[in-house]
Design a protein around this motif. Structure first.
Motif, PDB file in Angstrom:
ATOM      1  N   GLY A   1      49.506 -18.215  -8.869  1.00 38.47           N
ATOM      2  CA  GLY A   1      49.791 -18.632 -10.237  1.00 38.47           C
ATOM      3  C   GLY A   1      50.518 -17.562 -11.029  1.00 38.47           C
ATOM      4  N   VAL A   2      50.113 -16.320 -10.871  1.00 36.16           N
ATOM      5  CA  VAL A   2      50.783 -15.226 -11.576  1.00 36.16           C
ATOM      6  C   VAL A   2      52.213 -15.065 -11.055  1.00 36.16           C
ATOM      7  N   ARG A   3      52.374 -15.098  -9.756  1.00 39.16           N
ATOM      8  CA  ARG A   3      53.734 -14.982  -9.192  1.00 39.16           C
ATOM      9  C   ARG A   3      54.651 -16.070  -9.748  1.00 39.16           C
TER      10      ARG A   3
ATOM     11  N   GLY B   1      58.124 -14.655  -9.585  1.00 35.86           N
ATOM     12  CA  GLY B   1      58.136 -14.150  -8.228  1.00 35.86           C
ATOM     13  C   GLY B   1      58.222 -15.214  -7.152  1.00 35.86           C
ATOM     14  N   GLU B   2      58.122 -16.468  -7.510  1.00 31.76           N
ATOM     15  CA  GLU B   2      58.235 -17.550  -6.521  1.00 31.76           C
ATOM     16  C   GLU B   2      59.175 -18.606  -7.029  1.00 31.76           C
TER      17      GLU B   2
ATOM     18  N   ARG C   1      48.439 -14.154 -19.780  1.00 31.16           N
ATOM     19  CA  ARG C   1      47.637 -15.119 -20.558  1.00 31.16           C
ATOM     20  C   ARG C   1      47.071 -16.203 -19.644  1.00 31.16           C
ATOM     21  N   TRP C   2      47.907 -16.695 -18.738  1.00 30.82           N
ATOM     22  CA  TRP C   2      47.443 -17.718 -17.802  1.00 30.82           C
ATOM     23  C   TRP C   2      46.302 -17.180 -16.944  1.00 30.82           C
ATOM     24  N   LEU C   3      46.472 -15.972 -16.402  1.00 34.87           N
ATOM     25  CA  LEU C   3      45.446 -15.385 -15.542  1.00 34.87           C
ATOM     26  C   LEU C   3      44.136 -15.195 -16.302  1.00 34.87           C
TER      27      LEU C   3
END
Length: 106
Positions: A98-100, A105-106, A22-24
């Motif tokens: 941003g997705v990570r 993932g981060e 959704r963010w992406l």
């Protein structure tokens, strides 16, 4: 010979992945805006996430013609055809980060 059978259970990550998607989707539409040709603003306003996410669409009836082949004059000095590609070139690494972050993932 023996083997290993592993079944991934990704259900617990589903919420994170959905939020990242959704963010992406929102970010792509936002970051592409400077490159979308603008006369009346209808094309720009037609940018949205596809139902279910995972793709963005510009739904104005003439969007494909403008995106792929038509030169469009307007009030936007950065406007160009292939505006998604221009946004990806400028913001792609930010999208990945941003997705990570949202997917854990981060």
């Amino acid at each position: 010979m023996g083997g290993v059978i592993w079944q991934a259970r990704m259900g617990r990550f589903q919420r994170q992945f959905q939020e990242a998607q959704r963010w992406l989707d929102r970010q792509v539409v936002r970051d592409a805006a400077p490159f979308v040709p603008k006369k009346t603003g209808n094309l720009l306003r037609s940018g949205q996430a596809a139902p279910g996410g995972g793709a963005v669409l510009w739904t104005a009836p003439y969007a494909a013609a403008v995106y792929y082949r038509k030169k469009e004059k307007g009030v936007n000095p950065e406007a160009r055809r292939l505006w998604f590609e221009a946004a990806k070139a400028r913001c792609g690494q930010d999208w990945v980060r941003g997705v990570r972050k949202r997917a854990g993932g981060e």
